[in-house]
Every structure is written in structure tokens, then in C-alpha cells.
Design an enzyme around this catalytic site. Structure first.
Site, PDB file in Angstrom:
ATOM      1  CG  ASP A 131      -2.057  -1.013   1.070  1.00 40.73           C
ATOM      2  OD1 ASP A 131      -2.416  -1.343  -0.068  1.00 40.73           O
ATOM      3  OD2 ASP A 131      -2.569  -1.476   2.112  1.00 40.73           O
ATOM      4  NE  ARG A 297      -6.724   1.444   1.792  1.00 35.95           N
ATOM      5  CZ  ARG A 297      -5.785   1.472   0.855  1.00 35.95           C
ATOM      6  NH1 ARG A 297      -5.013   0.433   0.647  1.00 35.95           N
ATOM      7  NH2 ARG A 297      -5.606   2.559   0.122  1.00 35.95           N
TER       8      ARG A 297
END
Length: 324
Positions: A131, A297
Site C-alpha cells: 500500500d 481499511r
């Protein structure tokens, strides 16, 4: 090789919980823990140890709302607050980013879902990423929970980059230890003919950093093969041809099946992974199914990677440590 038993950690055992490894090098499920409950410090420490050891841990049957999700994440670090989020994200909980595949991808920048994926993931390795890897300080960890998932399809796969590095031969490890590579947002995207709204977006929001090709994990001290197919543009100091050949070899190494684990999501499932030591592959097998896949998330703030030689990463454009 590990000899861990399913209930190795004493704190988890004392709490009535159980850890079950899911694959040989990466991944474990933790059963018997209510993430929305008032977990004591010993259990939190045990979960942290499990994440560091297994790189990604999974919890099933959790009943987290947004507030409980953020509260759990705060036990492990400072949640990131993104300046821009998708339209599906809750406006009153800035730490939560909601990824609703058919809502988020379809229609953006004039492309439907299928074209978006085709242009961004046009090779087998392109979709593998950590990420926000183009930032100077990629997130330390991500905690992702499933709200709605398809009845089949939609699995996520993770790879252990420390195991991938250890699996290289000695001469190759010595070679890559001293290399650095540029990670850049939008690398490899195939533009549309003529005007392309996404290219204009990339130019207006460019993010790039030069990271060590092998980083030293700040908590475990492991050497981690810091490559991915989504952000890495070129190894500095090598020609384009040399860089491409080396990166292809390293990406193939990083994504070898023996270093991976694949997780079948259910509503209420939670995955907690070390973003410093893994790359993951989001599913590409659900666009034609017509079923929603809604995930939430929280990412935890990370540090600036440091190489084997002790040198930290260097920003190129678009990011500064701690500033999102």
C-alpha cells in the site's frame, strides 16, 4: 522452517485463543479473539508478534463497526488520514477508506471497471503491490475488514518478502543489497489513445521516492526484498534493459507460490498485514460476476525505509514523512 504449534503464544492461549498457521512461510488465522472487545495489553502484544512472525493474520466472524475498527487499529499505531478518499468512504470517520470495487472503479476517468483493470494490470505481475509504496514513508500495516463479499471469487493473496529475499542465492543477495529503485505512482499504466483523464490526474498528483531494493525491517531486523509490480519504475544506476531484466527476476522470486498465502473472505473477516514485509494481489476475478465487494481499511503510519547500508529512502516528489 517453523516448528510453531497452533497455540505457541502463551498470551493467546491464556485468553482462550488459538493461532493456526495457514501456509508454510506466511499467514495465520487467530481464533477466539473478539476484536471489538476490551483486549488486554498482553493479547495486543501477542497479535503484534503474530503479525511480525506470519506477516499477515486473519480473524473471522468479527463484528466491527467503523469506530471499533479504528479503536482496534490505534492499539498498534497511528491511523493514517488520507486527504482524498473514494465516494464510498464514510464521511464522518476519516481514518476509514472504503473500497467498493464496482462503485469505485467503474466510471472513473471515463473508464468502466474492465478497462480500468486492463490498463493498470496488463501483465501477470503488475497487480502485486504494497500500500502506497511510492511514498517516502509507506504505511507500516493495513487492517482490512470485509462487509460484503461475492459468494465466490474475490480472494486476496499475500507474499512474504523476507522469505523471498532469503530464498535468493548468496551472490544475488549480495548484488541486490546495494541497489536502489524508484517507486512512482502510475508506473506501467497504458494510456488511452488521445486525451486520457487518468494521465492528467497522475501528472497533477505525482508521487515518487527512491527506496532501497532491500530494506531492513525496523522491528524484526529482517532483510526484505522491497519490490512490487505496481510502483517500481527502474533500478537506479542500471540501464533500462538491465533494470527490466533484474526487476522481472526479482518479482518472479517475490511471487513464487511457496512464499504466498491466499485468503477466502467472508463477511466479518479481518486481515491485518505488515505492509513493510509483504506485497499483495487484489482479486481480478469478480468484475464479470455482478456481485458487490465492499471492504473497509485502516492503514497505520509507517517510517522511512532504510537499506542494508543504513541509508534511508529519498523523496523525489509528492510526499514527505508524516504528511499525507
Amino acid at each position: 522452517m517453523t516448528t510453531d504449534s497452533p497455540t505457541t503464544d502463551e498470551a493467546l492461549r491464556d485468553a482462550g485463543a488459538e493461532l493456526r498457521p495457514a501456509a508454510g512461510h506466511i499467514g495465520a488465522e487467530i481464533h477466539g479473539v473478539d476484536l471489538a472487545g476490551d483486549l488486554d495489553d498482553a493479547v495486543i502484544a501477542a497479535i503484534r508478534r503474530a503479525v511480525l512472525r506470519w506477516k499477515v493474520v486473519f480473524f473471522r466472524g468479527q463484528r466491527l463497526d467503523h469506530a471499533a475498527h479504528v479503536a482496534f487499529a490505534r492499539r498498534f499505531g497511528e491511523p493514517v488520514v488520507l486527504p482524498r478518499r473514494g465516494k464510498a468512504s464514510p464521511p464522518d470517520v476519516p481514518e476509514i477508506e472504503t473500497t467498493a470495487d464496482r462503485l469505485e472503479l467503474g466510471g472513473r476517468f471515463g473508464m468502466d471497471h474492465d478497462e480500468w483493470l486492463r490498463r493498470r494490470r496488463h501483465t501477470l505481475l503488475r497487480g502485486w503491490h504494497c500500500d502506497h509504496g511510492a511514498r517516502i514513508d509507506p504505511p507500516a500495516a493495513t487492517i482490512l475488514r470485509a462487509e460484503t463479499v461475492p459468494p465466490y471469487g474475490g480472494d486476496t493473496t499475500w507474499s512474504n518478502l523476507a522469505a523471498a529475499y532469503a530464498g535468493l542465492s548468496g551472490p544475488v543477495r549480495a548484488f541486490v543489497d546495494g541497489l536502489r529503485a524508484e517507486h512512482r505512482l502510475g508506473v506501467g499504466y497504458q494510456p488511452r489513445p488521445g486525451d486520457d483523464a487518468y494521465v492528467r490526474h497522475l501528472l497533477d498528483h505525482q508521487v515518487a521516492s527512491v527506496h532501497p531494493l532491500v530494506r531492513v525491517h525496523p522491528e524484526t531486523g529482517e532483510r526484505v526484498l522491497f519490490v512490487n509490480g505496481y510502483y517500481v519504475e527502474q533500478i537506479t544506476g542500471l540501464s533500462r534493459a538491465e533494470s527490466g531484466a533484474v526487476l522481472d527476476m526479482l518479482l518472479e522470486q517475490a511471487t513464487r507460490p511457496e512464499y504466498t498465502v491466499r485468503f477466502r473472505w467472508e463477511p466479518g473477516s479481518v486481515a491485518f498485514w505488515d505492509n513493510r514485509a509483504t506485497i499483495h494481489l487484489a482479486p481480478g476475478d469478480t468484475a464479470h460476476l455482478g456481485f458487490p465487494r465492499i471492504m473497509h481499511r485502516v492503514m497505520l503510519a509507517g517510517d522511512v525505509p532504510v537499506g542494508v547500508d543504513g541509508r534511508p529512502s529519498e523523496p523525489v516528489t509528492g510526499s514527505a514523512p508524516g504528511r499525507w
